[in-house]
Design a protein around this motif. Sequence first.
Motif, mmCIF file in Angstrom:
data_model
loop_
_atom_site.group_PDB
_atom_site.id
_atom_site.type_symbol
_atom_site.label_atom_id
_atom_site.label_comp_id
_atom_site.label_asym_id
_atom_site.label_seq_id
_atom_site.Cartn_x
_atom_site.Cartn_y
_atom_site.Cartn_z
ATOM 1 N N SER A 149 120.681 153.154 33.793
ATOM 2 C CA SER A 149 121.735 152.363 33.146
ATOM 3 C C SER A 149 121.514 150.877 33.421
ATOM 4 C CB SER A 149 123.116 152.792 33.663
ATOM 5 O OG SER A 149 123.218 152.568 35.053
ATOM 6 N N ASN A 177 123.335 147.318 34.540
ATOM 7 C CA ASN A 177 124.506 146.758 35.218
ATOM 8 C C ASN A 177 125.128 145.640 34.404
ATOM 9 O OD1 ASN A 177 124.375 148.410 37.500
ATOM 10 N ND2 ASN A 177 122.926 147.050 38.508
ATOM 11 N N VAL A 178 126.446 145.633 34.362
ATOM 12 C CA VAL A 178 127.213 144.569 33.723
ATOM 13 C C VAL A 178 127.744 143.679 34.840
ATOM 14 C CG1 VAL A 178 129.195 144.020 32.253
ATOM 15 C CG2 VAL A 178 127.869 146.106 31.835
ATOM 16 N N LYS A 191 129.807 139.930 36.207
ATOM 17 C CA LYS A 191 130.867 138.967 35.907
ATOM 18 C C LYS A 191 130.267 137.634 35.487
ATOM 19 C CE LYS A 191 135.080 136.969 37.751
ATOM 20 N NZ LYS A 191 136.004 136.906 38.889
ATOM 21 N N ILE A 209 130.162 144.860 37.798
ATOM 22 C CA ILE A 209 131.539 145.230 37.436
ATOM 23 C C ILE A 209 131.570 146.472 36.556
ATOM 24 C CG2 ILE A 209 132.450 142.896 37.716
ATOM 25 C CD1 ILE A 209 132.322 142.592 34.637
ATOM 26 N N GLY A 210 130.396 146.973 36.199
ATOM 27 C CA GLY A 210 130.281 148.169 35.383
ATOM 28 C C GLY A 210 128.830 148.440 35.054
ATOM 29 N N SER A 211 128.589 149.477 34.264
ATOM 30 C CA SER A 211 127.227 149.787 33.822
ATOM 31 C C SER A 211 127.268 150.442 32.459
ATOM 32 C CB SER A 211 126.522 150.691 34.836
ATOM 33 O OG SER A 211 127.167 151.944 34.913
ATOM 34 N N ILE A 212 126.141 150.361 31.765
ATOM 35 C CA ILE A 212 126.017 150.922 30.419
ATOM 36 C C ILE A 212 124.814 151.859 30.426
ATOM 37 C CG2 ILE A 212 125.716 150.395 27.973
ATOM 38 C CD1 ILE A 212 126.699 147.515 28.657
ATOM 39 N N GLY A 216 131.617 140.432 29.924
ATOM 40 C CA GLY A 216 130.614 140.823 30.892
ATOM 41 C C GLY A 216 129.234 140.341 30.474
#
Length: 127
Positions: free
Chosen positions: A63, A65-66, A68, A77-80, A110
């Motif tokens: 994935s 990484n997202v 800030k 702060i998240g992942s795709i 993001g």
Amino acid sequence: MSAPRTGQRIVSVLAGVLLAGTALAAPAVAADHQSGPGPASFTTQSETSAAFVHKGRVIAKPSLNVRKNPNTNRPPIGSIPYGTVIELKCKVNGEVVDGNPRWYLLKNGGWVAARWVENITVAPDWC
């Protein structure tokens, strides 16, 4: 014998009239240009940029990484997930990731490192 020649002349004259009519009509269409939907309208680059959705595909496994901000100084702060098509708003130069300084701002917020995004459309404009 004069009949075939007359027929050829008529065809030649008609072809000339059609060509002349086409040449004369083209400037009139361009002069009457109006923006808007429909097959006869023209779209300028600025009109396209505002409505155009820039897209990319995540190529980071497993994935992407997202962040800030356009750097890796803080935890993600998240992942795709790999293979996901994402919408890109704009780009900036940030921390160099695997030789690439570009970062994309996602349309929904993001930042992601451009190194791990394969452009499906043209890259977005600068932020």
